[in-house]
Design a protein around this motif. Structure first.
Motif, PDB file in Angstrom:
ATOM      1  N   PRO A 148     -12.428   4.126   0.549  1.00 17.52           N
ATOM      2  CA  PRO A 148     -13.171   4.667  -0.535  1.00 17.52           C
ATOM      3  C   PRO A 148     -14.588   4.166  -0.571  1.00 17.52           C
ATOM      4  CG  PRO A 148     -11.728   2.981  -1.291  1.00 17.52           C
ATOM      5  CD  PRO A 148     -11.530   3.078   0.187  1.00 17.52           C
ATOM      6  N   LYS A 165       0.860  -1.169   0.000  1.00 17.96           N
ATOM      7  CA  LYS A 165       0.000   0.000   0.000  1.00 17.96           C
ATOM      8  C   LYS A 165       0.890   1.210   0.000  1.00 17.96           C
ATOM      9  CE  LYS A 165      -4.500  -0.262   1.983  1.00 17.96           C
ATOM     10  NZ  LYS A 165      -5.249  -0.127   3.150  1.00 17.96           N
ATOM     11  N   THR A 171      -9.237   6.455  -4.803  1.00 19.63           N
ATOM     12  CA  THR A 171      -8.575   6.856  -3.575  1.00 19.63           C
ATOM     13  C   THR A 171      -7.312   7.596  -3.947  1.00 19.63           C
ATOM     14  OG1 THR A 171      -7.330   4.792  -3.447  1.00 19.63           O
ATOM     15  CG2 THR A 171      -9.447   4.870  -2.326  1.00 19.63           C
ATOM     16  N   SER A 180     -12.451   1.275   5.025  1.00 23.44           N
ATOM     17  CA  SER A 180     -13.427   1.092   3.949  1.00 23.44           C
ATOM     18  C   SER A 180     -14.816   1.611   4.246  1.00 23.44           C
ATOM     19  CB  SER A 180     -13.552  -0.400   3.623  1.00 23.44           C
ATOM     20  OG  SER A 180     -14.184  -1.089   4.701  1.00 23.44           O
ATOM     21  N   SER A 232      -9.002  -0.280  -3.641  1.00 22.76           N
ATOM     22  CA  SER A 232      -8.136   0.874  -3.863  1.00 22.76           C
ATOM     23  C   SER A 232      -7.354   0.689  -5.145  1.00 22.76           C
ATOM     24  CB  SER A 232      -7.164   1.059  -2.688  1.00 22.76           C
ATOM     25  OG  SER A 232      -6.075   0.160  -2.802  1.00 22.76           O
ATOM     26  N   CYS A 245     -10.291  10.356   1.782  1.00 19.37           N
ATOM     27  CA  CYS A 245      -9.086   9.965   1.053  1.00 19.37           C
ATOM     28  C   CYS A 245      -8.022  11.051   1.072  1.00 19.37           C
ATOM     29  CB  CYS A 245      -9.441   9.598  -0.389  1.00 19.37           C
ATOM     30  SG  CYS A 245     -10.055  10.980  -1.361  1.00 19.37           S
ATOM     31  N   ASP A 262      -4.399   7.009  -3.510  1.00 15.26           N
ATOM     32  CA  ASP A 262      -3.199   6.249  -3.794  1.00 15.26           C
ATOM     33  C   ASP A 262      -2.975   6.148  -5.301  1.00 15.26           C
ATOM     34  OD1 ASP A 262      -4.705   2.992  -3.085  1.00 15.26           O
ATOM     35  OD2 ASP A 262      -5.192   4.514  -4.533  1.00 15.26           O
ATOM     36  N   GLN A 284      -9.242  -3.783   3.703  1.00 15.93           N
ATOM     37  CA  GLN A 284      -8.314  -3.383   2.646  1.00 15.93           C
ATOM     38  C   GLN A 284      -7.039  -4.222   2.649  1.00 15.93           C
ATOM     39  OE1 GLN A 284      -8.849  -0.192   0.180  1.00 15.93           O
ATOM     40  NE2 GLN A 284     -10.324  -1.827   0.477  1.00 15.93           N
ATOM     41  N   LYS A 315      -7.527   4.384   2.488  1.00 12.40           N
ATOM     42  CA  LYS A 315      -8.500   5.327   2.235  1.00 12.40           C
ATOM     43  C   LYS A 315      -9.698   4.512   2.072  1.00 12.40           C
ATOM     44  CE  LYS A 315      -4.730   4.984   0.876  1.00 12.40           C
ATOM     45  NZ  LYS A 315      -4.139   4.491   0.892  1.00 12.40           N
TER      46      LYS A 315
END
Length: 249
Positions: free
Chosen positions: A16, A9, A34, A147, A155, A103, A36, A164, A14
């Protein structure tokens, strides 16, 4: 989960939420966004038939307190799908409106007041808490921060499900289907318990490792100086106290 090492990660978690965007002559598909995913200006591409997007724009912040972002989606000539916050040149793009659950580091969400999820997945959380000797409130705090209790959360880094889980972490934790709530909660809780053991029960360091990876935490000998990781740890701690109070009442 481990976004910067074995969990891969790279950025903050995040949580999302996905919003279904409408497409002309296509079946609506749930999508997530997100931070990322690096949003970059795009180069122009050959023009083609414009696909009109439809969505309900109810304002900057939804009734759930979730921030909304306008994102431009288009396909490059090599077939790669691109998402950007900068409008591309030409007419061959779609405008999507995403609900992005906290996020951003500077999120306007008030974690002291946002509604809690005290009932969903009660049996799975209770089972994982007993099996791995965790506070159920901590499991719920992590799920909420990751989440917002959305089983289908995905993500751009590839983290999946309620807690996640990255594919490598899911595999290590014996999770075959990360979108299966029971498996995801069990695997995420097992990983969280391992991190707590590794960092001598320090919740701050365990949460930082859950977000940035244990190697990064060990490297910095504490919470890494990443704004997203620091915000994540604070977020979980706020939610933890709130869930402890709510579950005790």
């Amino acid at each position: 989960m481990d976004k910067m090492t074995s969990r891969s990660k790279v950025d903050s978690i995040k949580d999302p939420l996905s919003l279904t965007a409408g497409y002309v002559d296509e079946k609506p598909q749930p999508r997530t966004l997100t931070n990322d995913y690096p949003l970059k200006p795009s180069a122009s591409v050959p023009s083609k038939q414009r696909i009109k997007a439809s969505y309900s724009d109810n304002g900057i912040v939804s009734d759930l307190g979730v921030e909304k972002r306008k994102v431009y989606q288009y396909k490059q000539t090599n077939g790669v799908m691109v998402f950007s916050d900068v409008q591309p040149q030409g007419d061959d793009y779609q405008v999507l409106l995403y609900e992005c659950f906290a996020c951003r580091v500077d999120s306007v969400i008030d974690w002291y007041k946002i509604p809690l999820f005290t009932s969903p997945f009660a049996a799975d959380v209770a089972l994982a808490a007993r099996q791995y000797q965790l506070d159920p409130a901590l499991i719920r705090a992590v799920i909420h921060a990751e989440s917002a209790f959305k089983m289908g959360a995905l993500s751009k880094a590839g983290a999946k499900g309620l807690m996640q889980l990255m594919p490598a972490t899911a595999s290590d934790m014996g999770v075959d289907d990360p979108f299966n709530a029971q498996q995801n909660i069990r695997g995420g809780s097992r990983y969280l318990a391992q991190l707590l053991s590794q960092f001598n029960g320090d919740i701050d360091l365990a949460c930082a490792a859950y977000n940035a990876g244990p190697t990064t935490v060990m490297q910095y000998r504490g919470i890494p100086p990443y704004p997203e990781t620091q915000a994540y740890v604070k977020r979980v701690k706020i939610l933890l106290k709130r869930y402890q109070k709510a579950l005790a009442s």
